[in-house]
Every structure is written in structure tokens, then in C-alpha cells.
Write a protein that holds these residues in place. Sequence first.
Motif, mmCIF file in Angstrom:
data_model
loop_
_atom_site.group_PDB
_atom_site.id
_atom_site.type_symbol
_atom_site.label_atom_id
_atom_site.label_comp_id
_atom_site.label_asym_id
_atom_site.label_seq_id
_atom_site.Cartn_x
_atom_site.Cartn_y
_atom_site.Cartn_z
ATOM 1 N N LEU A 79 0.880 -1.166 -0.047
ATOM 2 C CA LEU A 79 -0.027 0.119 0.017
ATOM 3 C C LEU A 79 0.952 1.268 0.023
ATOM 4 C CD1 LEU A 79 -2.337 -1.275 2.929
ATOM 5 C CD2 LEU A 79 -3.117 -1.164 0.501
ATOM 6 N N CYS A 80 0.499 2.340 -0.515
ATOM 7 C CA CYS A 80 1.140 3.725 -0.576
ATOM 8 C C CYS A 80 0.223 4.813 0.323
ATOM 9 C CB CYS A 80 1.539 4.041 -1.758
ATOM 10 S SG CYS A 80 2.546 3.144 -2.731
ATOM 11 N N VAL A 81 0.964 5.485 1.010
ATOM 12 C CA VAL A 81 0.354 6.697 1.744
ATOM 13 C C VAL A 81 1.282 7.607 1.519
ATOM 14 C CG1 VAL A 81 -0.677 5.066 3.524
ATOM 15 C CG2 VAL A 81 1.539 6.029 3.867
ATOM 16 N N ALA A 87 -0.416 7.607 8.783
ATOM 17 C CA ALA A 87 -1.036 6.254 8.637
ATOM 18 C C ALA A 87 -0.826 5.374 9.912
ATOM 19 C CB ALA A 87 -0.382 5.819 7.222
ATOM 20 N N HIS A 88 0.533 5.299 10.304
ATOM 21 C CA HIS A 88 0.863 4.731 11.439
ATOM 22 C C HIS A 88 -0.082 4.782 12.631
ATOM 23 C CE1 HIS A 88 3.354 3.403 14.916
ATOM 24 N NE2 HIS A 88 3.782 2.156 14.099
ATOM 25 N N ALA A 89 -0.277 6.074 12.951
ATOM 26 C CA ALA A 89 -0.886 6.569 14.140
ATOM 27 C C ALA A 89 -2.539 6.090 13.924
ATOM 28 C CB ALA A 89 -1.039 8.224 14.237
ATOM 29 N N GLU A 90 -3.081 6.319 12.828
ATOM 30 C CA GLU A 90 -4.368 5.834 12.381
ATOM 31 C C GLU A 90 -4.510 4.308 12.483
ATOM 32 O OE1 GLU A 90 -7.296 5.196 8.709
ATOM 33 O OE2 GLU A 90 -6.226 7.061 8.765
ATOM 34 N N LEU A 91 -3.528 3.282 11.929
ATOM 35 C CA LEU A 91 -3.700 2.046 12.260
ATOM 36 C C LEU A 91 -3.508 1.570 13.570
ATOM 37 C CD1 LEU A 91 -1.562 1.361 8.919
ATOM 38 C CD2 LEU A 91 -4.062 0.992 9.372
ATOM 39 N N VAL A 92 -2.520 2.122 14.246
ATOM 40 C CA VAL A 92 -2.365 1.859 15.763
ATOM 41 C C VAL A 92 -3.670 2.001 16.570
ATOM 42 C CG1 VAL A 92 -1.141 2.256 17.803
ATOM 43 C CG2 VAL A 92 0.203 2.018 15.638
ATOM 44 N N ARG A 94 -6.510 1.771 15.328
ATOM 45 C CA ARG A 94 -7.346 0.809 14.843
ATOM 46 C C ARG A 94 -7.017 -0.486 15.847
ATOM 47 N NH1 ARG A 94 -10.561 1.309 10.885
ATOM 48 N NH2 ARG A 94 -10.776 3.287 9.689
ATOM 49 N N GLY A 95 -5.951 -0.666 16.384
ATOM 50 C CA GLY A 95 -5.614 -1.615 16.865
ATOM 51 C C GLY A 95 -4.771 -2.732 16.159
ATOM 52 N N LEU A 96 -4.182 -2.492 14.768
ATOM 53 C CA LEU A 96 -3.346 -2.980 13.896
ATOM 54 C C LEU A 96 -1.721 -3.106 14.791
ATOM 55 C CD1 LEU A 96 -3.170 -4.505 11.243
ATOM 56 C CD2 LEU A 96 -2.297 -2.330 10.218
ATOM 57 N N ASP A 97 -1.258 -4.446 14.608
ATOM 58 C CA ASP A 97 -0.101 -4.482 15.004
ATOM 59 C C ASP A 97 0.950 -4.278 13.796
ATOM 60 O OD1 ASP A 97 2.363 -5.175 16.210
ATOM 61 O OD2 ASP A 97 1.992 -7.413 16.160
ATOM 62 N N VAL A 98 1.350 -3.000 13.602
ATOM 63 C CA VAL A 98 2.224 -2.425 12.815
ATOM 64 C C VAL A 98 3.433 -1.989 13.158
ATOM 65 C CG1 VAL A 98 0.963 -0.380 12.580
ATOM 66 C CG2 VAL A 98 2.283 -1.018 10.514
ATOM 67 N N SER A 99 4.455 -2.510 12.266
ATOM 68 C CA SER A 99 5.818 -2.004 12.752
ATOM 69 C C SER A 99 5.875 -0.545 12.629
ATOM 70 C CB SER A 99 6.741 -2.649 11.673
ATOM 71 O OG SER A 99 6.939 -2.088 10.613
ATOM 72 N N GLU A 100 7.084 0.112 13.166
ATOM 73 C CA GLU A 100 7.520 1.619 13.223
ATOM 74 C C GLU A 100 7.851 1.669 11.862
ATOM 75 O OE1 GLU A 100 7.007 3.913 15.494
ATOM 76 O OE2 GLU A 100 6.109 2.332 16.833
ATOM 77 N N PRO A 101 7.445 2.868 11.397
ATOM 78 C CA PRO A 101 8.057 3.217 10.079
ATOM 79 C C PRO A 101 9.843 3.346 9.939
ATOM 80 C CG PRO A 101 6.391 4.569 10.603
ATOM 81 C CD PRO A 101 6.903 4.035 11.778
ATOM 82 N N VAL A 102 10.403 2.965 8.997
ATOM 83 C CA VAL A 102 11.762 2.812 8.803
ATOM 84 C C VAL A 102 12.001 3.456 7.576
ATOM 85 C CG1 VAL A 102 13.795 1.285 8.589
ATOM 86 C CG2 VAL A 102 11.979 0.720 10.099
ATOM 87 N N GLN A 103 13.032 4.648 7.666
ATOM 88 C CA GLN A 103 13.464 5.289 6.349
ATOM 89 C C GLN A 103 14.779 4.542 6.223
ATOM 90 O OE1 GLN A 103 14.475 9.471 6.899
ATOM 91 N NE2 GLN A 103 13.737 9.859 4.970
#
Length: 148
Positions: A79-81, A87-92, A94-103
Motif C-alpha cells: 500500500l502507498c500513503v 497512517a501509522h497513528a491511524e492504524l495503531v 485501530r488496533g493493528l500490530d504494525v511496525s514502526e516506520p523505517v526510513q
Amino acid sequence: MDFTLEVIPLPVTDIDRARDFYRDKVGFHVDIDQEVMPGMRIVQLTPPGSGCSIALGDSIWEMTPGPTPAPGSYQGLQLCVADIKAAHAELVERGLDVSEPVQYAPDDGATFMHFQDPDGNGWAIQEYRRRATEPLHQLLADLKRQGG
């Protein structure tokens, strides 16, 4: 002639669990959830702003030649944002187990985060900041007008 990628069948073990996950945790819209022909239920979900959906179904694979993919065997769906932090804040939230963004590099398009669905199908989310001012649908329309 245009060939548009609009639906990707996704192998899952439990259609209801997967539908609820993608709807409630990832924020996809449920487009279809019905028996489309006797014995064939399809659940089609679309990410917000996307022209491509995923399809969940227990009989989808009977319609396509070749081996049936195992649930959890799809990796690298992307997916692209425009804003990965938002996006990370919204998904967290919502309760999604999503990794921290890595640049990985300072370039646009080089920042990613990842998650898996309940079956282990793996997703990447790529930040492409350019999409905030140049939505993909607009770029494609411009190309078509230019004859490209």
C-alpha cells in the motif's frame, strides 16, 4: 486498450475473520459480501483511495488454473500513503500490530512499515509523499489525455 489491475484474490483460512481484520483494523471498505453464485461467497474489500481491491472467497481458486496458494503465502503486498506517520497513528489507533516506520534513504518512497493479516499474508506500507499533491488517478488521467 487499458488493462487495469483491480482485484487480487487473497488466500485466507477464515473469510469472516479476514473481512473483519481488513475492515476494522486496516480500514478497507467492504464492497461486496455475498454469495455471487450458488456455493461461492465473495468478500471484496478496497483500501481507501485505491483502484485495486482484494477478494476473499472459499471457491475463488476453483475458477483459476494452477495450484491453490496457501493462506499466508502472499508476501510483499504493498500500500502507498502520502504521510506514513499519520497512517501509522491511524492504524495503531485501530488496533493493528504494525511496525514502526523505517526510513531506508532520504528519498521519497524509501520509508516503509509492515504488518501481517491473521493468516500471515505480509503487507508493506510505503510512504510516497508525492501522492499528496499528485494523486495516482490524476497522473493516469493526464497520461491518457497526452496519449501515453
